[in-house]
Enzyme design. Structure first.
Site: not given
Ligand code: NAP
Length: 263
Positions: A141, A155
């Site tokens: 990501s 995350y």
């Protein structure tokens, strides 16, 4: 790429896509199937729909025993893999920064976004090494490069770890004929992103559109002014696993509409 007949450059290849039933994973499964690959998908729930769904193997890939069973089923049924796309991941921890996150939140995020891929690679690599070929993709990501503390602290850390792991693994495996690559999407229109927008909208008392605009602004904005569609991420993954990318390994490719502001 228009015609399926013209671009069957993955014919004869077997590919496993984790989380291949929804969002980015489903788009990757569809794209690789179009290119002629034999695609197998794994997730926790078998989808109800579709005319000719790809072979499905049920597994929760955060559970070591289920990963071992998945790898065994792949090896016994298909004799191994040519392409492994580690796509499962997402934000499970609450927003709000360091003080909102417990040890359990951190451990869960690391299991989901880092350790699951490491474990699955370890289980499936022996057959790739024996055949001296293969491609592994880690779906990371932009958060791994550009964390946003309020929305995705644990995350982002997990994805940054995945980026480093993917690079190191690529160096180890390049002499063995295996390519390892990282793909880092920005905001993409999937069930996961819709949930995150809903979560923030509820907290901030906003509608979904306004909530997404605020989230995007907090992340520094998206120069293209919109989310990616899953097919736009899948197009990159397709290229990277194809023979056209034969000299590419070890790099992290952004597909983010310009979100990450550095070169
Ligand atoms: N969407 C974005 O904006 C965005 C941005 C950057 C990076 N990414 C990354 O892209 C990847 C895919 O995200 P997405 O937005 O497409 O996610 P998604 O919409 O939540 O879809 C996730 C897929 O993974 C499966 N899955 C979830 N937990 C699983 C588990 N424990 N074991 C096996 N399968 C599991 C789901 O099926 P079941 O629920 O049936 O298991 C589903 O098929 C993730 O790594 C995410 O971090 C997404």
């Amino acid at each position: 790429m228009e015609s399926n007949q013209q671009y069957q450059d993955l014919a004869g290849k077997t590919a496993l896509i984790t989380g291949g039933t929804k969002g980015i994973g489903k788009a990757i499964a569809d794209r690789l199937s179009q290119a002629g690959a034999r695609v197998i998908v794994t997730a926790r729930h078998q989808p109800e729909e579709t005319d000719s769904p790809p072979p499905f193997i049920k597994a929760d890939i955060t559970q070591p025993q289920q990963v071992a069973e998945l790898a065994q089923a792949i090896t016994e049924t298909y004799g191994g893999l040519d392409i492994l796309v580690n796509n499962v991941g997402g934000v499970t921890a609450p927003g709000g920064g360091f003080s909102s996150l417990t040890d359990q939140d951190w451990e869960q995020e690391l299991q989901f976004n880092l350790l699951a891929a490491i474990r699955l690679d370890r289980a499936l690599l022996p057959t790739m090494i024996a055949q001296k070929s293969g491609v592994i993709i880690h779906v990371s990501s932009v958060a791994g490069i550009k964390p946003v503390w309020y929305h995705n602290l644990a995350y982002a850390v997990s994805k940054a770890g995945l980026n480093a792991y993917s690079k190191a693994l690529s160096n180890e495996l390049a002499p063995k004929g295996i390519r390892v690559l990282t793909v880092s999407p920005g905001a993409t229109n999937t069930p996961l992103m819709q949930q995150l927008v809903q979560r923030y909208a509820a907290t901030a008392g906003l509608g979904a559109d306004e909530a997404f605009q605020q989230m995007a602004a907090q992340a520094g904005g998206i120069p293209m002014g919109r989310m990616a569609e899953p097919a736009e991420v899948a197009a990159l993954v397709y290229f990277l696993v194809s023979p056209a990318a034969s000299y590419l390994t070890g790099a992290n490719y952004l597909v983010d509409g310009g979100t990450v502001p550095v070169v």
